[in-house]
Structures are given as structure tokens and as C-alpha cells.
Design a protein around this motif. Sequence first.
Motif, short mmCIF file in Angstrom:
data_model
loop_
_atom_site.label_atom_id
_atom_site.label_comp_id
_atom_site.label_asym_id
_atom_site.label_seq_id
_atom_site.Cartn_x
_atom_site.Cartn_y
_atom_site.Cartn_z
N LEU A 143 0.83 -1.20 0.00
CA LEU A 143 0.00 0.00 0.00
C LEU A 143 0.87 1.26 0.00
O LEU A 143 0.40 2.36 0.32
CB LEU A 143 -0.98 -0.05 1.17
N PHE B 22 3.70 2.40 1.65
CA PHE B 22 4.27 3.17 2.77
C PHE B 22 5.80 3.22 2.74
O PHE B 22 6.38 4.26 3.05
CB PHE B 22 3.75 2.60 4.11
N THR B 23 6.43 2.12 2.35
CA THR B 23 7.90 2.16 2.25
C THR B 23 8.31 3.14 1.15
O THR B 23 9.20 3.99 1.36
CB THR B 23 8.45 0.75 1.95
N GLU C 248 6.74 -4.66 -8.14
CA GLU C 248 5.53 -5.27 -7.56
C GLU C 248 5.02 -6.35 -8.51
O GLU C 248 4.84 -6.10 -9.70
CB GLU C 248 4.47 -4.19 -7.33
N VAL D 97 10.38 -9.71 -8.17
CA VAL D 97 11.61 -9.02 -7.79
C VAL D 97 12.85 -9.90 -8.06
O VAL D 97 13.94 -9.38 -8.33
CB VAL D 97 11.54 -8.54 -6.32
N ASP E 116 10.40 -6.04 1.02
CA ASP E 116 9.24 -6.39 1.85
C ASP E 116 8.21 -7.02 0.92
O ASP E 116 7.20 -6.41 0.59
CB ASP E 116 8.68 -5.13 2.53
N VAL E 117 8.53 -8.22 0.46
CA VAL E 117 7.65 -8.86 -0.52
C VAL E 117 6.83 -9.99 0.07
O VAL E 117 5.90 -10.48 -0.56
CB VAL E 117 8.43 -9.39 -1.75
N ASN F 22 8.45 -17.49 -3.10
CA ASN F 22 9.34 -16.44 -2.61
C ASN F 22 10.44 -16.97 -1.68
O ASN F 22 11.28 -16.20 -1.22
CB ASN F 22 8.55 -15.36 -1.87
C1 LIG Z 1 3.77 -6.56 2.70
S1 LIG Z 1 3.47 -5.95 1.12
C2 LIG Z 1 4.62 -4.63 0.99
C3 LIG Z 1 4.25 -3.50 1.86
C4 LIG Z 1 5.02 -2.24 1.54
N1 LIG Z 1 6.33 -2.29 2.16
C5 LIG Z 1 4.27 -1.02 2.02
O1 LIG Z 1 4.89 -0.15 2.62
O2 LIG Z 1 3.07 -0.90 1.79
C6 LIG Z 1 4.23 -7.16 0.06
C7 LIG Z 1 4.05 -6.81 -1.40
O3 LIG Z 1 4.98 -7.58 -2.19
C8 LIG Z 1 4.32 -8.08 -3.33
N2 LIG Z 1 5.07 -9.28 -3.77
C9 LIG Z 1 4.95 -10.55 -3.32
N3 LIG Z 1 5.86 -11.34 -3.90
C10 LIG Z 1 6.57 -10.57 -4.77
C11 LIG Z 1 7.65 -10.81 -5.65
N4 LIG Z 1 8.20 -12.02 -5.76
N5 LIG Z 1 8.13 -9.78 -6.39
C12 LIG Z 1 7.58 -8.53 -6.27
N6 LIG Z 1 6.55 -8.24 -5.44
C13 LIG Z 1 6.06 -9.24 -4.68
C14 LIG Z 1 2.91 -8.34 -2.85
O4 LIG Z 1 2.01 -8.41 -3.94
C15 LIG Z 1 2.68 -7.15 -1.93
O5 LIG Z 1 2.17 -6.05 -2.64
#
Ligand SMILES: C[S@@+](CC[C@H](N)C(=O)[O-])C[C@H]1O[C@@H](n2cnc3c(N)ncnc32)[C@H](O)[C@@H]1O
Length: 227
Positions: free
Chosen positions: A72, A74-75, A92, A125, A143-144, A156
Motif C-alpha cells: 500500500l 508506505f515504504t 511489484e 523481484v 518487503d515482498v 518467494n
Molecule cells: C507486505 S506488502 C509490501 C508493503 C510495503 N512495504 C508497504 O509499505 O506498503 C508485500 C508486497 O509484495 C508483493 N510481492 C509478493 N511477492 C513478490 C515478488 N516475488 N516480487 C515482487 N513483489 C512481490 C505483494 O504483492 C505485496 O504487494
Amino acid sequence: MEYVEKARAESERGELVLRERREENGPVVWELRANGVFVMDTEETSTEEALATACLALVEEPAQVLVGGLGLGFTAHRVLADRRVRRCVVVEIEQALVDWMRDGTVPHGPAVLADERLQVVVADVAVALAEARPASYDLVLLDVDNGPGYLVHDANAGLYETPFLTRLRTLLRPGGAAAIWSASEEPALEEAMRAVFGAVDPQPLDVVLQDRAEHYWLYVARVPSQA
Ligand SMILES: C[S@@+](CC[C@H](N)C(=O)[O-])C[C@H]1O[C@@H](n2cnc3c(N)ncnc32)[C@H](O)[C@@H]1O
């Protein structure tokens, strides 16, 4: 507690749901869930922001930043609040989430994505880092997923292991830093980062999530200035 679903999408990884959560007389909170698993909300975002600030504080000129996982936003927002940052690439994997942030389905999304220093890449990523040029970033912030112990997506798992971390290190410029967010203490990740970077700083972060005490972790590592 009342929940209102605001958006839903399917991808090859499964279902992604964005919903509003509302307690009586409480603020509206936005919640992201993947395959029924809580990913994050907008009520407690201190650790998403700490992921950025912990690394921004370590590097003199964090001009080029890569963030893994838009979530969402924030980072990314915290990274862009630092005027030393000239470019922030956010990778993303879920196109639908990028669309919800861009079209205002997530109300604060358009403002975050409007910054001209921000580039959003829809990709895994792992693939984005494999294709990036060596020594092209000052910071890499990941933070994925919820960390190796609580994966939302099994695919992942490799992001917390030595071959990926070794690749990540090559993308950092001398003096650069990397940080990985985890929902739990992860000794194997700590050990892998220590092996790759020579040292690691595990940082516990205490948060209260819907009245529950939780302990999240950041694993922060640096590349020496004269690598
Ligand atoms: C916990 S959220 C990140 C929150 C973010 N740090 C923030 O401040 O809102 C994890 C995000 O990583 C994405 N994601 C999951 N696996 C991924 C990957 N292998 N490569 C890129 N994005 C990925 C998810 O769809 C999700 O949007």
C-alpha cells in the motif's frame, strides 16, 4: 468489526483482496489479503516505514533506491520523502494492486505514485534483480512476503537464501545498504546475510496489531565504502 470488500483480483498466485475494516467509532482501515492471508493494513505501518528509514540513515547519498513490494505504498512514500533520493524503482508482482493504487481504489495511492522520481515495474523481484545492472543502487529494500518462516507465496522462499542475497549484493554500490523485512526472527536469514555481506544488524521492532503485540524484524546489511 465491519468489513467491506473494495476490490478483488485473481492472478496465477491466487486471490488478492482489498477491503475496508471499520470498528465502531474507529477510523477506516484498509487491509490487503492474499489467498486469505493478512498481508498488511494502513493502521500499523511503522515497520514498513522503518524499513526505509533504517537504510536511509546509513547512506550518505541514497540517490538510487529499489523497493521490492509496493503493497500500500508506505515504504516507497517514506523513501520519496527523502529529497536525496533521485530515483525509486518499486517492483511489484501484482498488476491489480498497482492498478488499485494508480486509479484511486486505494485512496492515497495516486498521490504516492505521482512522484516523478518513482517508477513502478510489474515483475517478480527475483527477475528484476537478475536483470538489473551491477552497482546500480544505493539501497535495496525488500518487503515482498512475511519472511521465510511465514511465506504467503512459497515461490518467494529463494528471496531469503544465499544465491539471491549474493545477487542482491552485486547490485549495491560501494557504501550501499540492504534491508529485509520479516514477520519473525529468522536466524537462517541472519546467517545467510552475514555470510554474504560480512555483517548484519538484526533489528527487532515491536508493534501492536489489532490489540495484539507482535515482534517484527528488519535485517540490515551494508557494503563497505571501498568494496
Ligand atoms: C507486505 S506488502 C509490501 C508493503 C510495503 N512495504 C508497504 O509499505 O506498503 C508485500 C508486497 O509484495 C508483493 N510481492 C509478493 N511477492 C513478490 C515478488 N516475488 N516480487 C515482487 N513483489 C512481490 C505483494 O504483492 C505485496 O504487494
